[in-house]
Design a protein around this motif. Structure first.
Motif, short mmCIF file in Angstrom:
data_model
loop_
_atom_site.label_atom_id
_atom_site.label_comp_id
_atom_site.label_asym_id
_atom_site.label_seq_id
_atom_site.Cartn_x
_atom_site.Cartn_y
_atom_site.Cartn_z
N TYR A 53 0.81 -1.22 0.00
CA TYR A 53 0.00 0.00 0.00
C TYR A 53 0.84 1.26 0.00
N HIS A 54 1.86 1.32 0.85
CA HIS A 54 2.63 2.55 0.99
C HIS A 54 3.53 2.81 -0.21
N GLN A 55 3.94 1.77 -0.92
CA GLN A 55 4.81 1.94 -2.09
C GLN A 55 4.02 2.24 -3.36
N ALA A 56 2.79 1.78 -3.43
CA ALA A 56 1.96 2.00 -4.62
C ALA A 56 1.45 3.44 -4.66
N SER A 57 1.25 3.94 -5.87
CA SER A 57 0.75 5.30 -6.03
C SER A 57 -0.56 5.27 -6.80
N ILE A 58 -1.29 6.37 -6.73
CA ILE A 58 -2.52 6.48 -7.51
C ILE A 58 -2.21 6.45 -9.00
N ARG A 59 -1.04 6.95 -9.40
CA ARG A 59 -0.64 6.87 -10.81
C ARG A 59 -0.49 5.41 -11.24
N SER A 109 -8.09 7.87 -15.97
CA SER A 109 -7.28 9.04 -15.64
C SER A 109 -7.32 9.32 -14.14
N LEU A 110 -6.34 10.11 -13.68
CA LEU A 110 -6.31 10.47 -12.27
C LEU A 110 -7.60 11.18 -11.86
N SER A 111 -8.04 12.11 -12.67
CA SER A 111 -9.28 12.82 -12.34
C SER A 111 -10.47 11.87 -12.37
N GLY A 112 -10.43 10.90 -13.27
CA GLY A 112 -11.50 9.91 -13.32
C GLY A 112 -11.53 9.04 -12.08
N LEU A 113 -10.34 8.67 -11.59
CA LEU A 113 -10.29 7.86 -10.36
C LEU A 113 -10.83 8.62 -9.17
N TYR A 114 -10.51 9.92 -9.11
CA TYR A 114 -10.95 10.70 -7.96
C TYR A 114 -12.46 10.99 -8.00
N PHE A 154 -13.21 8.03 -5.45
CA PHE A 154 -12.67 8.13 -4.08
C PHE A 154 -11.86 9.41 -3.99
N ASN A 155 -11.62 9.86 -2.75
CA ASN A 155 -10.96 11.15 -2.53
C ASN A 155 -9.48 11.04 -2.17
N SER A 156 -9.04 9.85 -1.77
CA SER A 156 -7.65 9.69 -1.34
C SER A 156 -7.24 8.23 -1.47
N LYS A 157 -5.94 7.98 -1.38
CA LYS A 157 -5.45 6.60 -1.44
C LYS A 157 -5.94 5.81 -0.23
N GLU A 158 -6.02 6.47 0.91
CA GLU A 158 -6.53 5.75 2.09
C GLU A 158 -7.99 5.38 1.91
N GLU A 159 -8.78 6.26 1.30
CA GLU A 159 -10.18 5.91 1.06
C GLU A 159 -10.27 4.74 0.08
N LEU A 160 -9.38 4.69 -0.89
CA LEU A 160 -9.36 3.56 -1.83
C LEU A 160 -9.06 2.26 -1.08
N LEU A 161 -8.09 2.28 -0.17
CA LEU A 161 -7.79 1.10 0.63
C LEU A 161 -8.99 0.72 1.48
N PHE A 162 -9.65 1.71 2.05
CA PHE A 162 -10.86 1.45 2.83
C PHE A 162 -11.93 0.78 1.97
N LEU A 163 -12.16 1.30 0.77
CA LEU A 163 -13.19 0.74 -0.10
C LEU A 163 -12.89 -0.71 -0.45
N ILE A 164 -11.62 -1.04 -0.68
CA ILE A 164 -11.24 -2.42 -0.97
C ILE A 164 -11.60 -3.32 0.21
N GLN A 165 -11.20 -2.90 1.41
CA GLN A 165 -11.44 -3.72 2.59
C GLN A 165 -12.92 -3.77 2.95
N ASP A 166 -13.58 -2.65 2.88
CA ASP A 166 -15.00 -2.59 3.22
C ASP A 166 -15.82 -3.43 2.26
N HIS A 167 -15.48 -3.36 0.97
CA HIS A 167 -16.22 -4.14 -0.02
C HIS A 167 -16.00 -5.64 0.19
N ALA A 168 -14.76 -6.03 0.48
CA ALA A 168 -14.45 -7.45 0.68
C ALA A 168 -15.18 -7.99 1.90
N PHE A 169 -15.05 -7.32 3.03
CA PHE A 169 -15.71 -7.80 4.24
C PHE A 169 -17.23 -7.70 4.12
#
Length: 216
Positions: A28-34, A43-48, A51-66
């Motif tokens: 997680y810490h080494q990966a970038s939104i790019r 695109s970056l703007s399309g991804l945002y 979600f609003n941040s990389k941490e929110e993206l990590l949250f969405l992955i975990q929240d969706h899985a659980f």
């Protein structure tokens, strides 16, 4: 509106799956939104937009899985009363979901401490619901106690959650056999029916430390 929502959900799920793979590969810490943008073709703007941040993206992955895991489990357990059958359903639900979501499983295992604040609390609430369901089933199977419920519960999840690290599709057993073998090993142990542990097998555990390598 329904079609628009469905398209949004499908796109978000696709982004989450790809992002989970990138986080699993790089951390997680080494990966970038790019990195996520290149892998998804969004695109970056399309991804945002999703979600609003990389941490929110990590949250969405975990929240969706659980969330998916819990929704499927609660649906499959509905109207099933027999505790051994309920345990079998829990094991099958867990393994069938993660056999096709190993990147998500690795992210859940390795990045459980990376979330903060409300994101962490919301994911932990789902994790707690899952573990409490398992504990209740195990309590019903062994009402007299004798084995600590936390030890039993997290031993079960530890056995199942290591799947991403060793299971090779097409080389290892199919999911049906995997489910049955893990269920039987957890519930009955590895010994065949009627077998007993030789007295000599217990001596090394409680006596003097035994050498790992023997020369004679």
């Amino acid at each position: 509106m329904t079609d628009e929502r469905s398209a949004y959900d499908e796109k978000l799920e696709s982004i989450l799956r790809t992002a989970a793979r990138i986080f699993a590969e790089k951390g997680y810490h080494q990966a970038s939104i790019r990195d996520i943008a290149r892998a998804t073709g969004v695109s970056l703007s399309g991804l945002y937009y999703y979600f609003n941040s990389k941490e929110e993206l990590l949250f969405l992955i975990q929240d969706h899985a659980f969330g998916t895991l819990l929704d499927n489990l609660e649906r499959n357990l509905a109207n099933v009363e027999e505790p051994h059958r309920r345990l079998r359903i829990l094991v099958e639900n867990h393994l069938r979901y993660f056999i096709d979501a190993k990147a998500e499983m690795k992210v859940l295992s390795h990045e459980s401490e990376s979330l903060t604040g409300d994101f962490r609390r919301r994911v932990n609430d789902k994790k707690r619901r899952l573990s409490e369901t398992a504990m209740e089933i195990l309590r019903e199977i062994r009402p007299g106690g004798g084995i600590d419920l936390r030890v039993a519960t997290f031993s079960l999840f530890g056995m199942m959650n290591w799947l991403y690290n060793w299971h090779r599709p097409g080389a290892d057993v199919p999911v049906e056999t995997l489910v049955e073998d893990m269920y039987r090993i957890f519930l009955h142990g590895y010994l065949p029916d009627g077998a007993t542990v030789p007295a000599s097998a217990d001596e090394g555990a409680a006596g003097e430390p035994q050498p790992i390598w023997r020369t004679a």
